[in-house]
Design a protein around this motif. Structure first.
Motif, short mmCIF file in Angstrom:
data_model
loop_
_atom_site.label_atom_id
_atom_site.label_comp_id
_atom_site.label_asym_id
_atom_site.label_seq_id
_atom_site.Cartn_x
_atom_site.Cartn_y
_atom_site.Cartn_z
N GLN A 166 42.50 43.91 52.04
CA GLN A 166 42.65 45.13 52.01
C GLN A 166 41.97 45.83 50.67
O GLN A 166 42.29 46.63 50.12
N GLY A 167 41.70 44.26 50.27
CA GLY A 167 40.56 45.00 49.25
C GLY A 167 41.60 45.26 47.54
O GLY A 167 40.62 46.18 46.83
N ARG A 170 40.84 40.89 43.88
CA ARG A 170 40.37 39.17 43.89
C ARG A 170 41.00 38.24 44.50
O ARG A 170 42.28 37.84 44.06
N HIS A 202 39.90 34.23 54.43
CA HIS A 202 41.23 35.40 54.40
C HIS A 202 41.56 35.93 55.60
O HIS A 202 41.86 37.22 55.27
#
Length: 309
Positions: A166-167, A170, A202
């Motif tokens: 979901q950003g 990192r 991811h």
């Protein structure tokens, strides 16, 4: 002419909006509402107490934001949101947790608070705290701690994947978090999962698959490989270049809309280009990992022998 009770009430309700409808007793006093004012409003059933320090300026259910502020105020002693709660406060979606997780310095000994899980940590809290909103540790720290405090290993993996997907953080930032002692639990597992994320896995399925490959003695495959197809770029989950073996790990998104058509075109192109493509659905990887990994190992051995011969 002075402020009427109605006007004061409206002013205080307005001040409470940024806190989700609650205020601390300390803040109420600063705004001109002492303990007697609070007591009258509570007796009139316009306000409600939620602990020794928290007052809701309504009688309804507390929102998440209000619950977070309540937890910080009630615990006191430099408390900050941590773990999955800090991630929620930073915007993470897709994971429900009824309790509010709060950290304090390891020398503090706050009493129990209903609905709050208190963690005593040795790491400096002030250096890790971010805002605005309720005081909370930064997302990278919260992600690692959420994984270490998870109920199961699978939940730990999920709580590492979601913030990256979901950003919010990192993957490489997780590698630089100060790691606490072994008493936090599953430190070795979390370190390995962080390394997998940094290496390009991811999704929860790809993390599971990487672990299964290690257990089977398979060499580390390339991940998120980019190939050129007839309709542009093709992204492959996993590929062993030396064998020409591709493994696609399908989650629920691969069964929606036009995703099936896109997947079929991609796989057909790979097959005609000479690769063998194995498909593993995420549910299957969770329920029957041994059966799927038997197929992967057999395919890898056959293809490498064929190419060697």
């Amino acid at each position: 002419m002075g402020e009427t009770p109605r006007e004061r009430r409206a002013r205080l309700v307005g001040a409470a909006e940024e806190f989700g409808g609650v205020l601390s007793r300390h803040r109420l006093a600063e705004l001109g509402a002492d303990r007697n004012v609070v007591a009258r409003e509570v007796r009139a059933e316009r306000w409600r107490l939620h602990g020794a320090r928290t007052v809701a300026l309504h009688t309804g259910r507390l929102s998440d934001l209000a619950q977070w502020w309540r937890a910080v105020w009630e615990v006191g002693q430099g408390a900050v949101l941590d773990g999955v709660t800090a991630l929620h406060a930073s915007g993470m979606k897709g994971f429900d947790e009824a309790r509010v997780h709060v950290s304090v310095d390891h020398l503090c000994t706050p009493g129990p608070i209903e609905g709050v899980r208190i963690h005593r940590v040795r790491d400096a809290l002030e250096a890790d705290s971010v805002g605005p909103g309720p005081p909370r540790v930064r997302p990278a720290v919260a992600t690692v701690r959420a994984a270490q405090w998870a109920v199961t290993d699978r939940q730990a993996a999920l709580l590492l994947c979601l913030p990256v997907q979901q950003g919010l953080v990192r993957a490489k930032d997780l590698c630089h978090v100060r790691w606490p002692g072994a008493h936090y639990g599953r430190t070795a597992l979390v370190r390995q999962l962080v390394a997998d994320l940094e290496d390009g896995a991811h999704s929860l399925g790809e993390l599971d698959f990487a672990r299964f490959c290690r257990l089977r003695g398979l060499p580390t495959p390339s991940r998120q490989v980019v190939r050129r197809g007839p309709q542009g770029r093709i992204y492959l989950d996993v590929r062993w270049d030396e064998a020409g073996l591709v493994v696609e790990i399908d989650g629920a998104q691969h069964r929606q809309g036009l995703a099936v058509t896109s997947d079929n075109l991609r796989r057909n192109h790979l097959l005609t280009a000479g690769d063998l493509v194995l498909t593993i659905d995420l549910v299957g990887l969770r329920l029957q990992p041994e059966a799927f990994m038997d197929q992967v190992l057999t395919a890898y051995r056959q293809l490498t022998l064929r190419r060697a011969g």
